[in-house]
Design a protein around this motif. Structure first.
Motif, PDB file in Angstrom:
ATOM      1  N   GLY A 163      46.396  -5.550  17.591  1.00 27.78           N
ATOM      2  CA  GLY A 163      45.709  -6.323  18.613  1.00 27.78           C
ATOM      3  C   GLY A 163      46.666  -7.078  19.522  1.00 27.78           C
ATOM      4  N   GLU A 164      46.306  -7.129  20.807  1.00 30.35           N
ATOM      5  CA  GLU A 164      47.161  -7.792  21.788  1.00 30.35           C
ATOM      6  C   GLU A 164      46.447  -8.904  22.538  1.00 30.35           C
ATOM      7  OE1 GLU A 164      48.484  -4.654  24.327  1.00 30.35           O
ATOM      8  OE2 GLU A 164      50.075  -4.016  22.949  1.00 30.35           O
ATOM      9  N   ARG A 165      45.127  -8.912  22.534  1.00 29.23           N
ATOM     10  CA  ARG A 165      44.374  -9.887  23.326  1.00 29.23           C
ATOM     11  C   ARG A 165      43.112 -10.271  22.581  1.00 29.23           C
ATOM     12  NH1 ARG A 165      43.391  -4.779  25.135  1.00 29.23           N
ATOM     13  NH2 ARG A 165      41.226  -4.169  25.501  1.00 29.23           N
ATOM     14  N   VAL A 166      42.407 -11.242  23.093  1.00 25.20           N
ATOM     15  CA  VAL A 166      41.106 -11.621  22.544  1.00 25.20           C
ATOM     16  C   VAL A 166      40.037 -10.788  23.243  1.00 25.20           C
ATOM     17  CG1 VAL A 166      39.413 -13.460  22.275  1.00 25.20           C
ATOM     18  CG2 VAL A 166      41.846 -13.945  21.960  1.00 25.20           C
ATOM     19  N   ASP A 167      39.332  -9.972  22.463  1.00 25.64           N
ATOM     20  CA  ASP A 167      38.270  -9.110  22.975  1.00 25.64           C
ATOM     21  C   ASP A 167      37.092  -9.243  22.020  1.00 25.64           C
ATOM     22  OD1 ASP A 167      36.529  -7.011  23.576  1.00 25.64           O
ATOM     23  OD2 ASP A 167      38.132  -5.626  24.122  1.00 25.64           O
ATOM     24  N   ASP A 168      36.086 -10.008  22.426  1.00 22.92           N
ATOM     25  CA  ASP A 168      34.954 -10.275  21.549  1.00 22.92           C
ATOM     26  C   ASP A 168      34.236  -8.997  21.144  1.00 22.92           C
ATOM     27  OD1 ASP A 168      35.568 -12.921  21.776  1.00 22.92           O
ATOM     28  OD2 ASP A 168      33.913 -13.436  23.108  1.00 22.92           O
ATOM     29  N   PHE A 169      34.094  -8.049  22.066  1.00 19.88           N
ATOM     30  CA  PHE A 169      33.358  -6.820  21.784  1.00 19.88           C
ATOM     31  C   PHE A 169      33.992  -6.057  20.628  1.00 19.88           C
ATOM     32  CE2 PHE A 169      32.606  -2.235  22.812  1.00 19.88           C
ATOM     33  CZ  PHE A 169      31.239  -2.217  22.548  1.00 19.88           C
ATOM     34  N   ARG A 170      35.305  -5.965  20.612  1.00 21.83           N
ATOM     35  CA  ARG A 170      36.018  -5.195  19.586  1.00 21.83           C
ATOM     36  C   ARG A 170      36.523  -6.055  18.435  1.00 21.83           C
ATOM     37  NH1 ARG A 170      37.079  -2.862  24.462  1.00 21.83           N
ATOM     38  NH2 ARG A 170      36.715  -0.606  24.572  1.00 21.83           N
ATOM     39  N   ASP A 171      36.210  -7.329  18.426  1.00 19.89           N
ATOM     40  CA  ASP A 171      36.738  -8.244  17.405  1.00 19.89           C
ATOM     41  C   ASP A 171      38.265  -8.235  17.394  1.00 19.89           C
ATOM     42  OD1 ASP A 171      34.808  -9.835  16.097  1.00 19.89           O
ATOM     43  OD2 ASP A 171      34.027  -8.094  15.032  1.00 19.89           O
ATOM     44  N   GLU A 172      38.838  -7.973  18.555  1.00 19.72           N
ATOM     45  CA  GLU A 172      40.295  -7.897  18.667  1.00 19.72           C
ATOM     46  C   GLU A 172      40.882  -9.285  18.889  1.00 19.72           C
ATOM     47  OE1 GLU A 172      43.787  -5.809  21.422  1.00 19.72           O
ATOM     48  OE2 GLU A 172      41.650  -5.427  21.837  1.00 19.72           O
ATOM     49  N   GLU A 173      42.023  -9.529  18.249  1.00 18.38           N
ATOM     50  CA  GLU A 173      42.790 -10.764  18.424  1.00 18.38           C
ATOM     51  C   GLU A 173      44.271 -10.423  18.339  1.00 18.38           C
ATOM     52  OE1 GLU A 173      39.451 -13.679  16.291  1.00 18.38           O
ATOM     53  OE2 GLU A 173      41.043 -12.709  15.129  1.00 18.38           O
ATOM     54  N   PRO A 174      45.138 -11.188  19.007  1.00 18.47           N
ATOM     55  CA  PRO A 174      46.575 -10.896  18.959  1.00 18.47           C
ATOM     56  C   PRO A 174      47.114 -10.874  17.529  1.00 18.47           C
ATOM     57  CG  PRO A 174      46.110 -12.478  20.703  1.00 18.47           C
ATOM     58  CD  PRO A 174      44.828 -12.314  19.917  1.00 18.47           C
ATOM     59  N   GLY A 175      47.805  -9.790  17.203  1.00 21.97           N
ATOM     60  CA  GLY A 175      48.416  -9.657  15.883  1.00 21.97           C
ATOM     61  C   GLY A 175      47.543  -9.005  14.835  1.00 21.97           C
ATOM     62  N   THR A 199      41.728 -24.631   7.530  1.00 24.98           N
ATOM     63  CA  THR A 199      41.816 -25.146   6.164  1.00 24.98           C
ATOM     64  C   THR A 199      42.932 -24.490   5.357  1.00 24.98           C
ATOM     65  OG1 THR A 199      40.186 -23.511   5.448  1.00 24.98           O
ATOM     66  CG2 THR A 199      39.353 -25.688   6.102  1.00 24.98           C
ATOM     67  N   GLY A 200      43.673 -23.571   6.006  1.00 28.82           N
ATOM     68  CA  GLY A 200      44.721 -22.870   5.283  1.00 28.82           C
ATOM     69  C   GLY A 200      44.241 -21.632   4.563  1.00 28.82           C
ATOM     70  N   TYR A 201      43.006 -21.245   4.792  1.00 24.65           N
ATOM     71  CA  TYR A 201      42.451 -20.031   4.188  1.00 24.65           C
ATOM     72  C   TYR A 201      42.189 -18.981   5.258  1.00 24.65           C
ATOM     73  CZ  TYR A 201      41.727 -22.617  -0.156  1.00 24.65           C
ATOM     74  OH  TYR A 201      41.922 -23.348  -1.297  1.00 24.65           O
ATOM     75  N   LEU A 202      42.041 -17.755   4.822  1.00 30.35           N
ATOM     76  CA  LEU A 202      41.729 -16.635   5.700  1.00 30.35           C
ATOM     77  C   LEU A 202      40.210 -16.451   5.703  1.00 30.35           C
ATOM     78  CD1 LEU A 202      42.858 -14.431   7.489  1.00 30.35           C
ATOM     79  CD2 LEU A 202      43.324 -13.056   5.453  1.00 30.35           C
ATOM     80  N   TRP A 203      39.603 -16.619   6.879  1.00 33.16           N
ATOM     81  CA  TRP A 203      38.152 -16.547   7.047  1.00 33.16           C
ATOM     82  C   TRP A 203      37.793 -15.363   7.938  1.00 33.16           C
ATOM     83  CZ3 TRP A 203      35.094 -20.562   4.921  1.00 33.16           C
ATOM     84  CH2 TRP A 203      35.794 -21.691   4.479  1.00 33.16           C
ATOM     85  N   TYR A 204      36.506 -15.030   7.965  1.00 37.53           N
ATOM     86  CA  TYR A 204      36.048 -14.047   8.945  1.00 37.53           C
ATOM     87  C   TYR A 204      34.661 -14.408   9.467  1.00 37.53           C
ATOM     88  CZ  TYR A 204      33.363 -11.949   5.071  1.00 37.53           C
ATOM     89  OH  TYR A 204      32.510 -11.743   4.027  1.00 37.53           O
ATOM     90  N   GLN A 205      34.463 -14.071  10.709  1.00 32.76           N
ATOM     91  CA  GLN A 205      33.159 -14.143  11.381  1.00 32.76           C
ATOM     92  C   GLN A 205      33.271 -13.299  12.637  1.00 32.76           C
ATOM     93  OE1 GLN A 205      31.754 -18.045  12.496  1.00 32.76           O
ATOM     94  NE2 GLN A 205      29.735 -17.298  13.105  1.00 32.76           N
ATOM     95  N   THR A 206      32.374 -12.350  12.801  1.00 33.53           N
ATOM     96  CA  THR A 206      32.484 -11.452  13.937  1.00 33.53           C
ATOM     97  C   THR A 206      32.335 -12.196  15.261  1.00 33.53           C
ATOM     98  OG1 THR A 206      31.632  -9.443  14.971  1.00 33.53           O
ATOM     99  CG2 THR A 206      30.017 -10.860  13.870  1.00 33.53           C
ATOM    100  N   ARG A 207      33.066 -11.741  16.252  1.00 32.04           N
ATOM    101  CA  ARG A 207      32.922 -12.239  17.614  1.00 32.04           C
ATOM    102  C   ARG A 207      31.795 -11.506  18.338  1.00 32.04           C
ATOM    103  NH1 ARG A 207      37.115 -14.896  20.144  1.00 32.04           N
ATOM    104  NH2 ARG A 207      38.925 -15.412  18.854  1.00 32.04           N
ATOM    105  N   ASN A 208      31.310 -10.426  17.725  1.00 28.86           N
ATOM    106  CA  ASN A 208      30.336  -9.543  18.360  1.00 28.86           C
ATOM    107  C   ASN A 208      29.073  -9.482  17.501  1.00 28.86           C
ATOM    108  OD1 ASN A 208      28.837  -7.451  19.420  1.00 28.86           O
ATOM    109  ND2 ASN A 208      30.510  -5.981  19.499  1.00 28.86           N
ATOM    110  N   PRO A 209      28.154 -10.435  17.662  1.00 26.09           N
ATOM    111  CA  PRO A 209      26.980 -10.467  16.790  1.00 26.09           C
ATOM    112  C   PRO A 209      26.032  -9.287  16.973  1.00 26.09           C
ATOM    113  CG  PRO A 209      26.809 -12.110  18.542  1.00 26.09           C
ATOM    114  CD  PRO A 209      28.194 -11.558  18.609  1.00 26.09           C
ATOM    115  N   GLU A 210      26.139  -8.554  18.074  1.00 22.26           N
ATOM    116  CA  GLU A 210      25.233  -7.427  18.308  1.00 22.26           C
ATOM    117  C   GLU A 210      25.647  -6.180  17.533  1.00 22.26           C
ATOM    118  OE1 GLU A 210      24.595  -6.643  22.399  1.00 22.26           O
ATOM    119  OE2 GLU A 210      23.764  -8.630  22.839  1.00 22.26           O
ATOM    120  N   SER A 211      26.934  -5.833  17.560  1.00 24.38           N
ATOM    121  CA  SER A 211      27.353  -4.592  16.903  1.00 24.38           C
ATOM    122  C   SER A 211      28.587  -4.754  16.021  1.00 24.38           C
ATOM    123  CB  SER A 211      27.621  -3.497  17.948  1.00 24.38           C
ATOM    124  OG  SER A 211      28.540  -3.945  18.925  1.00 24.38           O
ATOM    125  N   GLY A 212      29.083  -5.978  15.850  1.00 20.48           N
ATOM    126  CA  GLY A 212      30.216  -6.201  14.966  1.00 20.48           C
ATOM    127  C   GLY A 212      29.789  -6.252  13.510  1.00 20.48           C
TER     128      GLY A 212
END
Length: 683
Positions: free
Chosen positions: A307-319, A391-404
């Motif tokens: 990942g290189e950018r923030v893309d809500d549709f693809r749940d993409e984030e840098p790194g 909090t120092g933990y690894l969390w998840y929550q989709t950026r794309n509530p429709e199809s993520g």
């Protein structure tokens, strides 16, 4: 459940019923597929207007199958006056030789009909029963049927021809044939598929293995890979069969990437014939001690698509490391976010773990230095975007509530994460194994920084962060009165207290306090989690337990291989051997090929493991399971320029000998014997 027969080679695979027929369906994945598109959805054979029934099937090779068929109901087989043989293969294109045999002493006139059709369905359209938005046309010319699909620039085509003259119409081919007494008639059908690119070229033709090639060439290529693997000699037939089947399936599951033109391991047939971050990484970890040369293409592909950018549709984030890559219509028109999709929280730390493990086995320092920026970016993602709540933990929550994806851990079905009473927490979620992966990734990255990047300060920082994470985790996730780790923390920091197989992944990662490891092992092999065939995904006394629920009670072979590795890491060799033995026992009921998952029924309830209804088979990380189990039983662990061999073979398994294990040490042999096995070596 309908019993299916599959053949595959590279990017193309075909799934049919036991007669060799494909029937148009949006609810079952039969058909001829390539690059996520179904190029044949109907391929139904009749003789004089009657369907045929299977006498026998020869499916010893992954890329070809032979069906022996007879007309009429099974009770009439003894009176059959004719029979049919369908010999098919995937050799770049799909080819089928159709032979009709007359078993009487008189000439017979037959009407042979093949219904043909292509709906060009995207795999996601089949899975979710969606209708097509483009237009399909059928044309007849030069004794061939051409089926074409267009939707704007998206263009796919299927062309079907026959060597024997036929009456061709838009729905298939009819052959009026005369077959002499005790003679036969044959035609060869050829099905070519075209994946058009933006410039109108056939994309597959640009790939090294994209064109048609002979069966001999396919066999030679697969055998060459199998011959490079270590040679196994053992007294345990289930292990021997599973090892042989795994190597064959690994050879067959390789496909070509459009992006790089290299061979990658697909995740599984029929739904996942593509690159998956998590699945591909774990399969690579399983395969690494046996065929290390298969690993770099996967590492480089994942690094190249980081990942290189923030893309809500693809749940993409840098790194962030991708979850799934697709080439079909729904991805192309952004109706699905899989081009690629980044909706997994575990693929990023697992990527670091794989890279370190690869170097420890192979000594490939050049690759470690080359990918330093990608590893640093992945570590930064863990500490920033991955730590949603700070909090120092690894969390998840989709950026794309429709199809993520809602759940972005390996148990990614909607109901997989729950409290013990069956309630489900809100988002974000921090599942326990994610923290173990993050811990292990930082420990391993510290080694890379100190040894290869000349950055001891960064290494020290990573080790401090890992130590703090381990201490914090053992305080926040441990449930004192139940003596196991919570499945997750919810958004309020409360423990999601279900008892699951995830705690076995914690042993593999090393995040478990030594003083608590014994209790974790007791739960893993206790009656609530351990079925007798393996560790269930969810304990049977939990609210959402279902022995045939996808992630809420089934047994997953790959999951058990990781757990066995974790048991070995903490010194529980006997318990690790118990898991190895039960998994190998189960493999014998599947002809050596462990499926994606099987039911969590107790072993005293069923005399054999019951396959999950829609399990992928072959599936890459199930295919890799016997290899990792073999590593565990032989106690294989790289240490510098040497391979440590510390076997603990389960009782009754006898001799296990693995020759020519590749690595930075060259090639070495390992020998283990279960207690009581005679100390004499076979000649």
């Amino acid at each position: 459940m309908r019993e299916l027969v599959s053949i595959l080679d590279g990017n193309t695979f075909l799934v049919s019923d036991r007669r060799g027929d494909i029937e148009s369906s949006f609810d079952f994945p039969t058909g001829l597929f390539s690059f996520d598109t179904r190029f044949l959805s109907s391929w139904v054979l009749t003789l004089d207007g009657k369907r045929l029934h299977a006498l026998s099937i020869d499916d010893a090779d992954s890329y070809r199958t032979k069906f022996f068929l007879a007309p009429g109901e099974p009770t009439h087989y003894l009176d059959a006056k004719a029979s049919v043989i369908r010999s098919r293969a995937i050799v770049g294109s799909f080819q089928e030789e159709l032979t009709v045999l007359n078993h009487t002493s008189e000439e017979v006139i037959f009407t042979v009909r093949l219904e043909m059709g292509a709906d060009f369905a995207d795999l996601f359209e089949i899975k979710h029963a969606r209708q097509k938005k483009g237009r399909t046309t059928a044309t007849v010319a030069d004794n061939a049927l051409r089926l074409t699909y267009r939707r704007e620039a998206f263009h796919r085509e299927t062309t079907i021809s026959s060597t024997a003259p036929a009456q061709v119409d838009v729905a298939g081919m009819t052959f009026q044939i005369r077959v002499g007494p005790h003679r036969e008639w044959t035609t060869r059908l050829h099905v070519s598929t075209v994946v058009f690119g933006a410039r109108g070229e056939d994309i597959r033709a640009t790939l090294p293995y994209g064109g048609s090639r002979s069966a001999d060439a396919i066999r030679a290529e697969q055998q060459e890979l199998i011959d490079r693997a270590p040679k196994l000699g053992c007294d345990c037939q289930p292990l021997a069969g599973a090892y042989r089947r795994s190597l064959n399936d690994l050879a067959a599951l390789r496909y070509e990437s459009i992006a790089l033109g290299v061979r990658l391991l697909a995740a599984g047939l029929p739904w996942f014939m593509t690159l998956f971050g998590r699945d591909s990484i774990i399969t690579s970890l399983q395969v690494l001690p046996f065929l290390p040369e298969l690993i770099p293409p996967t590492i480089l592909m994942l690094a190249g698509l980081q990942g290189e950018r923030v893309d809500d549709f693809r749940d993409e984030e840098p790194g962030k490391i991708l979850h799934e890559l697709r080439y079909g219509e729904t991805a192309g028109f952004e109706e699905q976010p899989h081009s690629p999709y980044y909706g997994s929280a575990d693929s990023t730390p697992l990527f670091i773990i794989l890279l370190d493990e690869y170097e420890r086995w192979t000594g490939d320092a050049e690759l470690i230095r080359r990918l330093e920026p990608q590893v640093r970016a992945a570590l930064t993602w863990i500490d920033t975007y991955g730590d949603l709540l700070g909090t120092g933990y690894l969390w998840y929550q989709t950026r794309n509530p429709e199809s993520g994806l809602q759940n972005q851990c390996w148990k990614d079905s909607w109901d997989a994460i729950s409290y013990a009473d069956g309630r489900m927490p809100g988002f974000p979620r921090a599942t326990c194994e994610l923290q173990g992966y993050a811990y292990d990734a930082k420990i391993r990255a510290a080694r890379l920084a100190r040894t290869f990047w000349n950055d001891p300060a960064y290494a020290d920082r990573l080790e401090r962060e890992a130590a703090a994470l381990k201490q914090r985790f053992n305080h926040d996730f441990w449930i004192p009165d139940r003596e196991y780790y919570a499945l997750a923390l919810d958004a309020d920091g409360r423990q999601v207290d279900a008892l699951t197989s995830n705690i076995g992944h914690l042993l593999w990662s090393g995040i478990v306090d030594e003083s608590r490891a014994g209790k974790v092992v007791e739960h893993l092999l206790g009656p609530q989690l351990f079925s007798g065939w393996g560790v269930r995904t969810l304990a049977e006394d939990q609210g959402r337990y279902n022995p045939i629920g996808y992630h809420v009670g089934t047994v997953w072979p790959f999951d058990n291989s990781i757990i066995a590795w974790g048991l070995w890491r903490y010194g529980f060799r006997e318990e690790a051997g118990q898991l190895c033995e039960t998994m190998l026992d189960a493999s014998g009921y599947f002809n050596g090929r462990l499926p994606e998952a099987f039911a969590g029924y107790s072993r005293d309830l069923t005399d054999y493991p019951v396959e999950y209804p829609t399990a992928c088979s072959p599936q890459a990380w199930s295919t890799g399971t016997p290899l990792l189990l073999l590593r565990v039983m032989l106690g294989l662990e790289p240490q510098g320029e040497h391979l440590i061999i510390d076997p603990a073979v389960p009782p009754g398994m006898g001799r296990v000998e693995l020759l020519d294990i590749p690595g930075r040490w060259g090639r070495v042999d390992a020998l283990g014997r279960s207690r009581g096995t005679e100390e004499q070596r076979d000649d």
